[in-house]
Design a protein around this motif. Sequence first.
Motif, PDB file in Angstrom:
ATOM      1  N   ARG A  85     -18.169  -7.417   3.784  1.00  0.00           N
ATOM      2  CA  ARG A  85     -16.839  -7.616   3.199  1.00  0.00           C
ATOM      3  C   ARG A  85     -16.192  -6.280   2.848  1.00  0.00           C
ATOM      4  O   ARG A  85     -15.008  -6.061   3.123  1.00  0.00           O
ATOM      5  N   VAL A  86     -16.981  -5.392   2.229  1.00  0.00           N
ATOM      6  CA  VAL A  86     -16.455  -4.064   1.891  1.00  0.00           C
ATOM      7  C   VAL A  86     -16.084  -3.307   3.162  1.00  0.00           C
ATOM      8  O   VAL A  86     -15.035  -2.656   3.237  1.00  0.00           O
ATOM      9  N   LYS A  87     -16.931  -3.420   4.171  1.00  0.00           N
ATOM     10  CA  LYS A  87     -16.662  -2.730   5.431  1.00  0.00           C
ATOM     11  C   LYS A  87     -15.380  -3.240   6.066  1.00  0.00           C
ATOM     12  O   LYS A  87     -14.563  -2.458   6.569  1.00  0.00           O
ATOM     13  N   CYS A  88     -15.177  -4.561   6.047  1.00  0.00           N
ATOM     14  CA  CYS A  88     -13.973  -5.142   6.641  1.00  0.00           C
ATOM     15  C   CYS A  88     -12.723  -4.679   5.897  1.00  0.00           C
ATOM     16  O   CYS A  88     -11.716  -4.329   6.520  1.00  0.00           O
ATOM     17  N   CYS A  89     -12.782  -4.648   4.576  1.00  0.00           N
ATOM     18  CA  CYS A  89     -11.621  -4.217   3.786  1.00  0.00           C
ATOM     19  C   CYS A  89     -11.296  -2.750   4.034  1.00  0.00           C
ATOM     20  O   CYS A  89     -10.123  -2.379   4.187  1.00  0.00           O
ATOM     21  N   LEU A  90     -12.329  -1.904   4.086  1.00  0.00           N
ATOM     22  CA  LEU A  90     -12.099  -0.479   4.312  1.00  0.00           C
ATOM     23  C   LEU A  90     -11.553  -0.219   5.711  1.00  0.00           C
ATOM     24  O   LEU A  90     -10.667   0.636   5.898  1.00  0.00           O
ATOM     25  N   GLU A  91     -12.064  -0.930   6.699  1.00  0.00           N
ATOM     26  CA  GLU A  91     -11.543  -0.773   8.057  1.00  0.00           C
ATOM     27  C   GLU A  91     -10.086  -1.221   8.137  1.00  0.00           C
ATOM     28  O   GLU A  91      -9.268  -0.585   8.815  1.00  0.00           O
ATOM     29  N   ALA A  92      -9.760  -2.316   7.453  1.00  0.00           N
ATOM     30  CA  ALA A  92      -8.372  -2.791   7.451  1.00  0.00           C
ATOM     31  C   ALA A  92      -7.448  -1.765   6.802  1.00  0.00           C
ATOM     32  O   ALA A  92      -6.340  -1.509   7.296  1.00  0.00           O
ATOM     33  N   TRP A  93      -7.899  -1.177   5.697  1.00  0.00           N
ATOM     34  CA  TRP A  93      -7.082  -0.148   5.048  1.00  0.00           C
ATOM     35  C   TRP A  93      -6.924   1.077   5.944  1.00  0.00           C
ATOM     36  O   TRP A  93      -5.857   1.703   5.982  1.00  0.00           O
ATOM     37  N   GLY A  94      -7.960   1.432   6.668  1.00  0.00           N
ATOM     38  CA  GLY A  94      -7.860   2.544   7.609  1.00  0.00           C
ATOM     39  C   GLY A  94      -6.846   2.278   8.704  1.00  0.00           C
ATOM     40  O   GLY A  94      -6.061   3.162   9.068  1.00  0.00           O
ATOM     41  N   VAL A  95      -6.836   1.052   9.228  1.00  0.00           N
ATOM     42  CA  VAL A  95      -5.862   0.681  10.264  1.00  0.00           C
ATOM     43  C   VAL A  95      -4.442   0.743   9.706  1.00  0.00           C
ATOM     44  O   VAL A  95      -3.520   1.242  10.366  1.00  0.00           O
ATOM     45  N   VAL A  96      -4.255   0.227   8.487  1.00  0.00           N
ATOM     46  CA  VAL A  96      -2.928   0.263   7.862  1.00  0.00           C
ATOM     47  C   VAL A  96      -2.462   1.704   7.687  1.00  0.00           C
ATOM     48  O   VAL A  96      -1.296   2.042   7.955  1.00  0.00           O
ATOM     49  N   SER A  97      -3.358   2.594   7.249  1.00  0.00           N
ATOM     50  CA  SER A  97      -2.999   4.005   7.064  1.00  0.00           C
ATOM     51  C   SER A  97      -2.573   4.643   8.380  1.00  0.00           C
ATOM     52  O   SER A  97      -1.587   5.400   8.432  1.00  0.00           O
ATOM     53  N   VAL A  98      -3.308   4.349   9.444  1.00  0.00           N
ATOM     54  CA  VAL A  98      -2.967   4.924  10.755  1.00  0.00           C
ATOM     55  C   VAL A  98      -1.609   4.413  11.226  1.00  0.00           C
ATOM     56  O   VAL A  98      -0.774   5.195  11.721  1.00  0.00           O
ATOM     57  N   LEU A  99      -1.358   3.116  11.070  1.00  0.00           N
ATOM     58  CA  LEU A  99      -0.085   2.549  11.523  1.00  0.00           C
ATOM     59  C   LEU A  99       1.088   3.093  10.716  1.00  0.00           C
ATOM     60  O   LEU A  99       2.141   3.440  11.279  1.00  0.00           O
ATOM     61  N   VAL A 100       0.928   3.186   9.399  1.00  0.00           N
ATOM     62  CA  VAL A 100       2.000   3.739   8.560  1.00  0.00           C
ATOM     63  C   VAL A 100       2.254   5.199   8.920  1.00  0.00           C
ATOM     64  O   VAL A 100       3.409   5.643   9.031  1.00  0.00           O
ATOM     65  N   GLY A 101       1.186   5.966   9.117  1.00  0.00           N
ATOM     66  CA  GLY A 101       1.354   7.363   9.496  1.00  0.00           C
ATOM     67  C   GLY A 101       2.032   7.536  10.837  1.00  0.00           C
ATOM     68  O   GLY A 101       2.877   8.426  11.005  1.00  0.00           O
ATOM     69  N   ALA A 102       1.673   6.687  11.797  1.00  0.00           N
ATOM     70  CA  ALA A 102       2.313   6.772  13.114  1.00  0.00           C
ATOM     71  C   ALA A 102       3.801   6.450  13.014  1.00  0.00           C
ATOM     72  O   ALA A 102       4.639   7.099  13.665  1.00  0.00           O
ATOM     73  N   PHE A 103       4.153   5.465  12.188  1.00  0.00           N
ATOM     74  CA  PHE A 103       5.570   5.127  12.017  1.00  0.00           C
ATOM     75  C   PHE A 103       6.337   6.277  11.371  1.00  0.00           C
ATOM     76  O   PHE A 103       7.429   6.639  11.828  1.00  0.00           O
ATOM     77  N   ILE A 104       5.768   6.863  10.317  1.00  0.00           N
ATOM     78  CA  ILE A 104       6.449   7.973   9.633  1.00  0.00           C
ATOM     79  C   ILE A 104       6.597   9.164  10.559  1.00  0.00           C
ATOM     80  O   ILE A 104       7.659   9.807  10.605  1.00  0.00           O
ATOM     81  N   PHE A 105       5.541   9.460  11.333  1.00  0.00           N
ATOM     82  CA  PHE A 105       5.623  10.586  12.264  1.00  0.00           C
ATOM     83  C   PHE A 105       6.710  10.362  13.303  1.00  0.00           C
ATOM     84  O   PHE A 105       7.531  11.255  13.565  1.00  0.00           O
ATOM     85  N   GLY A 106       6.746   9.177  13.893  1.00  0.00           N
ATOM     86  CA  GLY A 106       7.757   8.904  14.907  1.00  0.00           C
ATOM     87  C   GLY A 106       9.162   8.925  14.346  1.00  0.00           C
ATOM     88  O   GLY A 106      10.064   9.559  14.916  1.00  0.00           O
ATOM     89  N   GLN A 107       9.366   8.263  13.205  1.00  0.00           N
ATOM     90  CA  GLN A 107      10.704   8.179  12.631  1.00  0.00           C
ATOM     91  C   GLN A 107      11.215   9.540  12.171  1.00  0.00           C
ATOM     92  O   GLN A 107      12.344   9.937  12.468  1.00  0.00           O
ATOM     93  N   SER A 108      10.383  10.293  11.447  1.00  0.00           N
ATOM     94  CA  SER A 108      10.832  11.570  10.905  1.00  0.00           C
ATOM     95  C   SER A 108      11.002  12.628  11.990  1.00  0.00           C
ATOM     96  O   SER A 108      11.943  13.426  11.948  1.00  0.00           O
ATOM     97  N   THR A 109      10.105  12.622  12.978  1.00  0.00           N
ATOM     98  CA  THR A 109      10.210  13.616  14.043  1.00  0.00           C
ATOM     99  C   THR A 109      11.442  13.371  14.905  1.00  0.00           C
ATOM    100  O   THR A 109      12.170  14.310  15.239  1.00  0.00           O
TER     101      THR A 109
END
Length: 435
Positions: free
Chosen positions: A403-427
Amino acid sequence: MEGQTPGGGGLSEKPVPTASGPGLSSLGAVFILLKSALGAGLLNFPWAFHKAGGVAPAFLVELISLVFLISGLVVLGYAASVSGQATYQGVVGGLCGPAIGKLCEACFIINLLMISVAFLRVVGDQLEKLWDFILPSTPPVPQPWYTDQRFTLTLLCVLVILPLSAPREIGFQKYTSILGTLAACYLALVIVAQYYLRPQDLAREPHLESSPSSWTSVFSVFPTICFGFQCHEAAVSIYCSMRHQSLGHWALVSVLSLLACCLVYSLTGVYGFLTFGTDVSADILMSYPGSDGVVIVARVLFAVSIVTAYPIVLFLGRSVMQDFWRRGCGGACGLRALAEPTGPWVRMPLTVLWVTATLAMALFLPDLSEIIGIIGGISSFFIFIFPGLCLICAVSVEPIGPRVKCCLEAWGVVSVLVGAFIFGQSTVAAVMELL
């Protein structure tokens, strides 16, 4: 695995090897982390509040970003303990593979170079305004030759910045970081005081926006936030230099540092925007009259703040070049003094090269606001994307509960997606504004 009890479901912690042994106190780590974040982005926060459409939307975005900022720091400390690496690029390469590691090194060196150039440019602008106050002159009469940025900035780099950047360890910067943090806090207090005191030159009522012009304008705050909270690049080096390298201790240091940083940034952004409204400048100090003595002192102290932040950025960029040297030239070199990249015979030439290159670029850079969006976009890699990837890779090799592993992996995916959006939009926005 080391540090993990059999059958346990928690996160393991492993000792991180360091060259000379960790010795940085918790208070010193807080000040270095705080000073890494309190950089040139402080001047742009009131302008970012204007671009976002007011205090409420900008403050909401800042609070949401704060969650990712703090989690990114904690993840980097955890990733450093799992990988056993002592640098940001080493952690990414050790956990995510050599290909992602190479991408991290390239982004790392480019981002830190641009930040260094921005720092020098800010210091040069403040020195120029200071000379205008000390030696006022009418337009037909030119200023003396020694007030030119090409001379004053070069002299400052040789006499002050270069000696501060020479030490081998980042722990030395805790002394200058205290001074730089106090200088940045003084700027925030001046902006708050100017709003309530309302000097004669600021007596007119500002025009304030009641709502954002479009939904995309709200996201324009992200590059400034990423540019402002420039501390994730230094997180691994600071963590590995600490005397107490436990994940809980590091989480406390991260929370305290970013909460204090958020307070300073919020005060500057809110009261700077309320003072000037839609007429606020991209550099808040440029909106104030040049003859105000309190503002002049703020200029000087903020220049001191930036000068103390520059060596931290240089230390991180130099670590990447030292890794290049170790892989490329260290093993093939016959001289022992040149084989060790942290020694003075390699460290000092790399330091001089960094200062010289960034100084040359700063003197030819036309406008600081033109590169802030690009810097903010690249910084999203180090705040969101790389920590998210490290978290996903770290939990995949750690014996933790499902359960902890699943939650941490989900948070990692969310961080990557948010970062990719910010990078694309701001650049994209920064490139379109340049064109």
